[in-house]
Design a protein around this motif. Structure first.
Motif, PDB file in Angstrom:
ATOM      1  N   MET A  18       0.895  -1.651   0.146  1.00 53.57           N
ATOM      2  CA  MET A  18       0.142   0.282   0.043  1.00 53.57           C
ATOM      3  C   MET A  18       0.751   1.252   0.076  1.00 53.57           C
ATOM      4  O   MET A  18       0.710   2.417  -0.685  1.00 53.57           O
ATOM      5  CB  MET A  18      -0.305   0.079   1.148  1.00 53.57           C
ATOM      6  N   LEU A  19       2.064   0.869   0.552  1.00 55.36           N
ATOM      7  CA  LEU A  19       2.739   2.687   0.842  1.00 55.36           C
ATOM      8  C   LEU A  19       3.739   2.113  -0.688  1.00 55.36           C
ATOM      9  O   LEU A  19       3.882   3.575  -0.545  1.00 55.36           O
ATOM     10  CB  LEU A  19       3.925   1.633   2.194  1.00 55.36           C
ATOM     11  N   LYS A  20       3.475   1.598  -1.089  1.00 55.74           N
ATOM     12  CA  LYS A  20       4.367   1.778  -2.464  1.00 55.74           C
ATOM     13  C   LYS A  20       4.302   1.675  -3.720  1.00 55.74           C
ATOM     14  O   LYS A  20       3.886   2.732  -3.788  1.00 55.74           O
ATOM     15  CB  LYS A  20       5.080   0.024  -2.947  1.00 55.74           C
ATOM     16  N   ALA A  21       2.705   1.804  -3.459  1.00 51.76           N
ATOM     17  CA  ALA A  21       1.857   2.206  -4.415  1.00 51.76           C
ATOM     18  C   ALA A  21       1.927   3.388  -3.799  1.00 51.76           C
ATOM     19  O   ALA A  21       1.873   4.597  -5.072  1.00 51.76           O
ATOM     20  CB  ALA A  21       0.381   1.309  -4.567  1.00 51.76           C
ATOM     21  N   GLU A  22       1.199   4.061  -2.684  1.00 53.94           N
ATOM     22  CA  GLU A  22       1.506   5.214  -2.324  1.00 53.94           C
ATOM     23  C   GLU A  22       2.404   6.031  -3.172  1.00 53.94           C
ATOM     24  O   GLU A  22       2.372   7.246  -4.050  1.00 53.94           O
ATOM     25  CB  GLU A  22       1.313   5.627  -0.683  1.00 53.94           C
ATOM     26  N   GLN A  23       4.298   5.932  -2.691  1.00 60.88           N
ATOM     27  CA  GLN A  23       4.948   6.641  -2.944  1.00 60.88           C
ATOM     28  C   GLN A  23       5.248   6.819  -5.383  1.00 60.88           C
ATOM     29  O   GLN A  23       5.609   6.912  -5.276  1.00 60.88           O
ATOM     30  CB  GLN A  23       6.394   5.261  -2.767  1.00 60.88           C
ATOM     31  N   MET A  24       4.435   5.358  -5.248  1.00 65.66           N
ATOM     32  CA  MET A  24       5.015   5.636  -7.007  1.00 65.66           C
ATOM     33  C   MET A  24       3.507   6.340  -7.212  1.00 65.66           C
ATOM     34  O   MET A  24       4.015   7.309  -8.208  1.00 65.66           O
ATOM     35  CB  MET A  24       4.174   4.577  -7.617  1.00 65.66           C
ATOM     36  N   ARG A  25       2.645   6.513  -6.462  1.00 65.87           N
ATOM     37  CA  ARG A  25       1.947   7.962  -7.861  1.00 65.87           C
ATOM     38  C   ARG A  25       2.250   9.478  -7.232  1.00 65.87           C
ATOM     39  O   ARG A  25       2.605  10.301  -7.651  1.00 65.87           O
ATOM     40  CB  ARG A  25       0.580   7.494  -6.508  1.00 65.87           C
ATOM     41  N   LYS A  26       2.586   9.495  -6.150  1.00 68.52           N
ATOM     42  CA  LYS A  26       3.471  10.807  -5.517  1.00 68.52           C
ATOM     43  C   LYS A  26       4.561  10.874  -6.530  1.00 68.52           C
ATOM     44  O   LYS A  26       5.073  12.144  -6.150  1.00 68.52           O
ATOM     45  CB  LYS A  26       3.765  10.784  -4.342  1.00 68.52           C
ATOM     46  N   ALA A  27       4.928  10.306  -6.868  1.00 68.10           N
ATOM     47  CA  ALA A  27       6.320   9.849  -7.340  1.00 68.10           C
ATOM     48  C   ALA A  27       6.192  10.397  -9.031  1.00 68.10           C
ATOM     49  O   ALA A  27       6.987   9.961 -10.261  1.00 68.10           O
ATOM     50  CB  ALA A  27       7.656   9.087  -7.814  1.00 68.10           C
ATOM     51  N   GLY A  28       4.436  11.201  -9.706  1.00 72.75           N
ATOM     52  CA  GLY A  28       3.806  11.250 -11.166  1.00 72.75           C
ATOM     53  C   GLY A  28       3.990   9.917 -11.485  1.00 72.75           C
ATOM     54  O   GLY A  28       3.129   9.563 -12.833  1.00 72.75           O
ATOM     55  N   LYS A  29       4.088   8.119 -11.162  1.00 77.26           N
ATOM     56  CA  LYS A  29       3.733   7.191 -11.732  1.00 77.26           C
ATOM     57  C   LYS A  29       2.508   6.524 -11.978  1.00 77.26           C
ATOM     58  O   LYS A  29       1.610   6.680 -10.857  1.00 77.26           O
ATOM     59  CB  LYS A  29       5.097   5.485 -11.544  1.00 77.26           C
ATOM     60  N   LYS A  30       1.948   6.305 -12.817  1.00 77.00           N
ATOM     61  CA  LYS A  30       0.595   5.537 -13.236  1.00 77.00           C
ATOM     62  C   LYS A  30       0.853   4.181 -12.612  1.00 77.00           C
ATOM     63  O   LYS A  30       1.472   2.985 -12.682  1.00 77.00           O
ATOM     64  CB  LYS A  30       0.028   5.272 -14.305  1.00 77.00           C
ATOM     65  N   VAL A  31      -0.131   3.857 -12.026  1.00 80.86           N
ATOM     66  CA  VAL A  31      -0.246   2.367 -11.191  1.00 80.86           C
ATOM     67  C   VAL A  31      -1.946   1.747 -10.425  1.00 80.86           C
ATOM     68  O   VAL A  31      -2.225   2.559  -9.829  1.00 80.86           O
ATOM     69  CB  VAL A  31       0.668   2.262  -9.679  1.00 80.86           C
ATOM     70  N   ILE A  32      -2.042   0.393 -11.253  1.00 77.75           N
ATOM     71  CA  ILE A  32      -3.414   0.929 -10.811  1.00 77.75           C
ATOM     72  C   ILE A  32      -2.938  -0.298  -9.398  1.00 77.75           C
ATOM     73  O   ILE A  32      -2.384  -1.544  -9.676  1.00 77.75           O
ATOM     74  CB  ILE A  32      -4.046  -0.867 -11.803  1.00 77.75           C
ATOM     75  N   SER A  33      -3.616  -0.041  -8.203  1.00 79.75           N
ATOM     76  CA  SER A  33      -3.068  -0.554  -6.857  1.00 79.75           C
ATOM     77  C   SER A  33      -4.472  -1.699  -6.547  1.00 79.75           C
ATOM     78  O   SER A  33      -5.235  -0.945  -6.178  1.00 79.75           O
ATOM     79  CB  SER A  33      -2.578   0.091  -5.819  1.00 79.75           C
ATOM     80  N   LEU A  34      -3.983  -2.902  -6.684  1.00 78.47           N
ATOM     81  CA  LEU A  34      -5.121  -3.192  -6.012  1.00 78.47           C
ATOM     82  C   LEU A  34      -4.694  -4.585  -4.793  1.00 78.47           C
ATOM     83  O   LEU A  34      -4.965  -5.458  -4.612  1.00 78.47           O
ATOM     84  CB  LEU A  34      -5.818  -5.020  -7.055  1.00 78.47           C
ATOM     85  N   ALA A  35      -3.805  -3.352  -4.197  1.00 78.88           N
ATOM     86  CA  ALA A  35      -2.978  -4.200  -3.242  1.00 78.88           C
ATOM     87  C   ALA A  35      -3.920  -4.662  -1.767  1.00 78.88           C
ATOM     88  O   ALA A  35      -3.689  -5.274  -0.944  1.00 78.88           O
ATOM     89  CB  ALA A  35      -1.591  -3.416  -2.806  1.00 78.88           C
ATOM     90  N   GLY A  36      -3.812  -3.302  -1.166  1.00 74.36           N
ATOM     91  CA  GLY A  36      -4.395  -2.525   0.228  1.00 74.36           C
ATOM     92  C   GLY A  36      -6.432  -3.560   0.310  1.00 74.36           C
ATOM     93  O   GLY A  36      -7.160  -2.959  -0.938  1.00 74.36           O
ATOM     94  N   GLY A  37      -6.237  -4.541   1.260  1.00 76.64           N
ATOM     95  CA  GLY A  37      -7.750  -4.169   1.265  1.00 76.64           C
ATOM     96  C   GLY A  37      -8.360  -3.391   2.621  1.00 76.64           C
ATOM     97  O   GLY A  37      -8.532  -2.827   4.104  1.00 76.64           O
ATOM     98  N   GLU A  38      -9.258  -2.395   1.922  1.00 72.98           N
ATOM     99  CA  GLU A  38      -9.034  -0.938   2.238  1.00 72.98           C
ATOM    100  C   GLU A  38     -10.796  -0.373   1.509  1.00 72.98           C
ATOM    101  O   GLU A  38     -10.296  -0.921   0.471  1.00 72.98           O
ATOM    102  CB  GLU A  38      -8.288   0.162   2.432  1.00 72.98           C
ATOM    103  N   PRO A  39     -11.701  -0.711   1.733  1.00 72.57           N
ATOM    104  CA  PRO A  39     -12.683   0.153   1.073  1.00 72.57           C
ATOM    105  C   PRO A  39     -12.957   1.401   0.480  1.00 72.57           C
ATOM    106  O   PRO A  39     -12.052   2.473   1.158  1.00 72.57           O
ATOM    107  CB  PRO A  39     -13.876   0.176   2.087  1.00 72.57           C
ATOM    108  N   ASP A  40     -13.300   1.340  -1.142  1.00 69.69           N
ATOM    109  CA  ASP A  40     -13.105   2.930  -2.036  1.00 69.69           C
ATOM    110  C   ASP A  40     -14.332   3.733  -1.375  1.00 69.69           C
ATOM    111  O   ASP A  40     -13.937   4.652  -1.741  1.00 69.69           O
ATOM    112  CB  ASP A  40     -12.772   2.733  -2.829  1.00 69.69           C
ATOM    113  N   PHE A  41     -15.449   3.271  -0.193  1.00 71.09           N
ATOM    114  CA  PHE A  41     -16.104   3.820  -0.128  1.00 71.09           C
ATOM    115  C   PHE A  41     -15.350   4.976   1.006  1.00 71.09           C
ATOM    116  O   PHE A  41     -14.916   4.707   2.143  1.00 71.09           O
ATOM    117  CB  PHE A  41     -17.416   3.258   0.533  1.00 71.09           C
ATOM    118  N   ASP A  42     -16.085   6.517   0.921  1.00 66.29           N
ATOM    119  CA  ASP A  42     -16.068   6.864   2.533  1.00 66.29           C
ATOM    120  C   ASP A  42     -16.614   6.608   3.392  1.00 66.29           C
ATOM    121  O   ASP A  42     -18.448   6.259   2.834  1.00 66.29           O
ATOM    122  CB  ASP A  42     -16.524   8.317   1.915  1.00 66.29           C
TER     123      ASP A  42
END
Ligand code: GLU
Length: 382
Positions: A18-42
């Motif tokens: 999950m951290l890796k995906a966050e870091q990649m996104r922050k670095a401007g890389k496009k990534v489809i993260s299906l790693a973390g088990g976390e609801p996308d709903f608010d």
């Protein structure tokens, strides 16, 4: 030197990815993260409003004790009504997330050298938690070919005079299996015969499909005193960031757990607890999320299964697709290919103890556009 049990623990693959995906996104890389088990709903609005109201009312002080009484009463009422677990507020401890509930249970049960049986594939943190407490995780690997069914031969040979507990998790992360009556009765009989505790992590309880319902092992009267049920609001009410869960256990076990709790947690934030009372008014919102997970499951797991060299069964619960990539040598290689060739992050099956098959866990707690994009990406490589 440092604590020998804790200093040697491995990291958590799900958290690291999950951290890796966050870091990649922050670095401007496009990534489809299906790693973390976390609801996308608010989190449902009414829960958020209650927290704000509570903060505005000055509920910003310690909330000492096992959790605020109205919340523990509501949890006990829910467990009785929905899960058939006999309990009152006295049997409940409100914890900072389900993960701490598992830790509290394991730490309170095991002495150094005691063994706890973990059935794999299993969530990445059970074995480390057991080791952190000085215990010995005894891994019983279930078979992909059997659809990970628990049979007598998966339990009895693993029991020794040092076995103290079994850890189970249904609906299961990562396989999506729910506990059948046959398996539940088998575990009940074994726990009774060998005098074992069962820690039952039921955090995905509300995410079940096809009209199925998960069995709570704590509902069997003959072993009720030996079961510690762990649950929480993270997954059912999309409250991962709030950090709130709970344990339900006998008075005796609860008292032991409270000995540790009181010296490590000076109560859970009062406004978080107050807001959590609203979860019990959110049946509609919870059902709406469940229905959306079900339609995502139908689309995503079927689409994966149709790809060449890919196998994916429909999960009965939780929000994970457990996918076998037959063209990869192992799950680590499958994950590397997924990231390098398709920009997709999943969690390798080896992290869950599946070393026989190249399986990868994808979370479908992501919106449909993301899931469709993942499938399109995968189709390109076919
Ligand atoms: N339980 C979730 C998962 O398996 C969240 C991360 C974690 O605590 O492992 O992805």
């Amino acid at each position: 030197m440092y604590n020998k049990f804790i200093s040697q623990l491995e990291g958590s693959s799900s958290v690291e990815l999950m951290l890796k995906a966050e870091q990649m996104r922050k670095a401007g890389k496009k990534v489809i993260s299906l790693a973390g088990g976390e609801p996308d709903f608010d989190t449902p609005r009414r829960i958020v409003s209650k927290a704000i109201e509570s903060l505005n009312n000055g509920e910003t002080h310690y909330a000492v004790g096992k959790g605020i009484l109205p919340l523990r009463e509501k949890i006990a009422e829910k467990l009785q009504k929905e899960n058939g677990i006999l309990c009152t507020s006295e049997n409940i401890i409100v914890t900072p997330g389900g993960k701490y509930g598992v830790y509290l249970a394991v730490a309170s049960l095991l002495n150094v050298g005691d063994e706890a049986i973990v059935f794999t594939p299993a969530w990445v943190s059970y074995c480390p938690i057991i080791r952190a407490c000085g215990g010995v995780p005894v891994v019983s690997h279930l078979q992909y070919e059997d659809n990970y069914k628990i049979k007598e031969e998966n339990v009895i040979p693993y029991i020794t005079p040092k076995t103290k507990a079994l850890i189970i998790n249904y609906p299961n992360n990562p396989t999506g299996k729910i506990l059948s009556e046959e398996e539940a009765e088998l575990l009940r009989d074994i726990a009774e015969k060998y005098n074992l505790y069962i820690v039952s992590d039921e955090i995905y309880e509300k995410v079940v499909f096809d009209g199925k319902k998960n069995i709570s092992i704590g509902s069997y009267r003959s072993i009720a005193d030996k079961v510690i049920t762990v649950n929480g609001f993270s997954k059912c009410a999309a409250m991962t960031g709030w950090r709130i869960g709970y344990t339900a256990a006998s008075k005796e076990v609860t008292d032991v757990m409270y000995n540790l709790y009181v010296h490590t947690i000076t109560g859970i934030s009062p406004f978080v607890q107050r807001a959590s009372l609203e979860v019990f008014q959110c049946e509609e919102e919870i059902e709406e999320m469940r229905t959306i997970y079900e339609s995502r499951r139908n689309y995503f797991t079927d689409a994966l299964d149709e790809l060449n060299g890919v196998e994916c069964r429909r999960p009965e619960g939780a929000f994970y697709a457990w996918v076998r990539f037959n063209n990869a040598r192992d799950s680590k290689e499958a994950c590397r290919n997924l990231l390098d060739q398709h920009g997709i992050i999943g969690v390798d099956g080896q992290s869950y103890g599946e070393i026989e098959h190249p399986c990868v866990r994808f979370s479908f707690a992501s919106n449909m556009e993301v899931l469709k994009e993942a499938i399109e990406q995968l189709k390109m490589g076919q």
